[in-house]
Write an enzyme that holds these catalytic residues in place. Sequence first.
Site, PDB file in Angstrom:
ATOM      1  N   ASP A  55       0.707  -1.415  -0.245  1.00 15.75           N
ATOM      2  CA  ASP A  55       0.172  -0.206   0.014  1.00 15.75           C
ATOM      3  C   ASP A  55       0.968   1.190  -0.258  1.00 15.75           C
ATOM      4  O   ASP A  55       1.615   1.439   0.729  1.00 15.75           O
ATOM      5  CB  ASP A  55      -0.866  -0.242   1.943  1.00 15.75           C
ATOM      6  N   ASP A  56       0.712   2.352  -1.331  1.00 19.41           N
ATOM      7  CA  ASP A  56       1.050   3.366  -1.119  1.00 19.41           C
ATOM      8  C   ASP A  56       2.718   3.461  -1.089  1.00 19.41           C
ATOM      9  O   ASP A  56       3.802   4.650  -1.649  1.00 19.41           O
ATOM     10  CB  ASP A  56       1.188   3.798   0.365  1.00 19.41           C
ATOM     11  N   CYS A  73      -6.500   4.529  -3.171  1.00 19.64           N
ATOM     12  CA  CYS A  73      -6.528   3.037  -3.027  1.00 19.64           C
ATOM     13  C   CYS A  73      -7.782   2.017  -3.605  1.00 19.64           C
ATOM     14  O   CYS A  73      -6.998   1.676  -4.127  1.00 19.64           O
ATOM     15  CB  CYS A  73      -6.743   2.928  -1.228  1.00 19.64           C
ATOM     16  N   HIS A  99     -10.246  -2.556  -1.630  1.00 18.27           N
ATOM     17  CA  HIS A  99      -9.843  -1.328   0.035  1.00 18.27           C
ATOM     18  C   HIS A  99     -11.382  -2.405   0.867  1.00 18.27           C
ATOM     19  O   HIS A  99     -12.279  -2.699   0.347  1.00 18.27           O
ATOM     20  CB  HIS A  99     -10.762  -0.378  -0.879  1.00 18.27           C
ATOM     21  N   ASP A 156      -0.182  -0.173  -5.430  1.00 17.84           N
ATOM     22  CA  ASP A 156      -1.008  -0.006  -5.644  1.00 17.84           C
ATOM     23  C   ASP A 156      -0.988   1.434  -5.894  1.00 17.84           C
ATOM     24  O   ASP A 156      -1.913   2.321  -7.047  1.00 17.84           O
ATOM     25  CB  ASP A 156      -1.940   0.149  -4.547  1.00 17.84           C
ATOM     26  N   HIS A 157      -0.376   2.740  -5.969  1.00 17.20           N
ATOM     27  CA  HIS A 157       0.022   3.577  -6.578  1.00 17.20           C
ATOM     28  C   HIS A 157       1.202   3.988  -5.953  1.00 17.20           C
ATOM     29  O   HIS A 157       1.537   4.048  -4.729  1.00 17.20           O
ATOM     30  CB  HIS A 157      -1.184   4.869  -6.181  1.00 17.20           C
TER      31      HIS A 157
END
Length: 496
Positions: free
Chosen positions: A30-31, A77, A131, A316-317
């Site tokens: 995540d992130d 997300c 999510h 995710d990004h």
Amino acid sequence: MDIYKRLVFVGVVLCTVCRAKKNVLFLVADDMRPQIGAYYGEDFPAPVYPKMHTPNLDKLASKSLLLKRAYVQVALCSPSRTSLLTGRRPDTTHVYTIGPYFRHVGGNFTTLPEYFKQNGYTTAGMGKIFHPGRASGGDDPISWTEPYFHGVANFESHERSWTAVPDELLVDTPLIDEQIANQAIKTLQRVAPDAKSGKKPFFVAAGFHKPHLPFVFPESMFKYYPGVYLPDNPYAPVNMPKVAWYDYAGLRGYSDITVLNATGGINTTLPGQVVLDLRRAYYSALSWTDSLIGRVINELHRLGLADNTIISFWGDHGYQLGEHGEWCKQTNFELATHAPMMLHIPGLTNNGIPTRQLTEFVDLFPTLVDAAGLKSLTECPENSTGIELCTEGTSLMPLISQPKTPVKKAAFSQYTRGKYMGYTVRTDKYRYTEWPKFHYHPAYKPDWTILAGVELYDHTTDPQENVNNADNPSYKDIRQMLSNMLRAGWRKATNL
């Protein structure tokens, strides 16, 4: 058993093994921007950095199709994960923010794990894949054959944006991502016998929370980052339209940041030491995630499953760590939309296949399907609301044999700002964004005649996107070309 019967028996066993479907180990962070060793060079997020400690992801990258220029469809997300897991773009899923569930607002789309489930796989999910909560109807229950596992977020609160937890405290109270790694290992142990015998393949998905805020990690991770550096571009791009800016409310909501009275305004920055502390904490949390991924992959090898298991990893990004004075994601800048993605396919990528061709996260669904030998997905028509299974992505399997041959002309991202939708096209040389007025339900269409801003960044001379050239007369023809490409959309960009 006579020799003839023995040979027949051996043949049947061998055929069963050769026909066995490939398993999938589906790993998510995540992130996590692509600030890992395998991305050093022109595809690294920023020029100012310490040496990153990511030995496990670097090892996986050395045996994978390493997608050095993969871009998310939305730098947030829930919409990013929804797009990847359905193989559809945001204007089809109608998920632009955290909250809406695609099955309610977009369509009853078959998801990636659901498709493997339909093809006879055990599908087990843990951590953050979709999510959680209402944004996925509770982790999209139809996608899984096993009860979903979450874990408990210990040592986390909105009081502190980061915490280095003394390692001795974690013996009896493990952090949530360690709980997820432990569950992934237990799950692999449980599904291994059926997978090895060819009775039932698996799709095991483990989603790690870090390095998402708050940056919480074992204190021992600090040892890898004795010195960190401030970004060398702490101010917004020259000529940037206001609509492009995010006030990093997600970070400012933590009490230790709130007391600084940061407004999140354009060209305001946090104190230097705070920036250094946050960056060091982010790097440490990233290395913590790397160590857990290594544990899970090592168990896969120990169980004798490595030769028949595809390993997929993605973040995710991207993420902004003070560059341009920005924090978190929620923009259309390179740092927010560029994320790591790699795919290990036994026998095909063992020697490592790095590629700098433009790819998108929406491409992973059709690629994994092809890599596993399942029936390929067809391209979605213009309106696919009523079609359960199709894709708006492109299978990336051709890159395995031809990593220097493009599979598409551009990558597309977008981000909502209230009445406006920022649409971005990323080509080999440029990032171009228009912010048209957007009509939501029921049209879900932009009005290109009403623009709140335009951005054009030239990556040949300005890889950090420090100057917006949209109104620069010398870029007039380039701007028109990019505008035409952006408005024509992704379908035209896949026709090479």
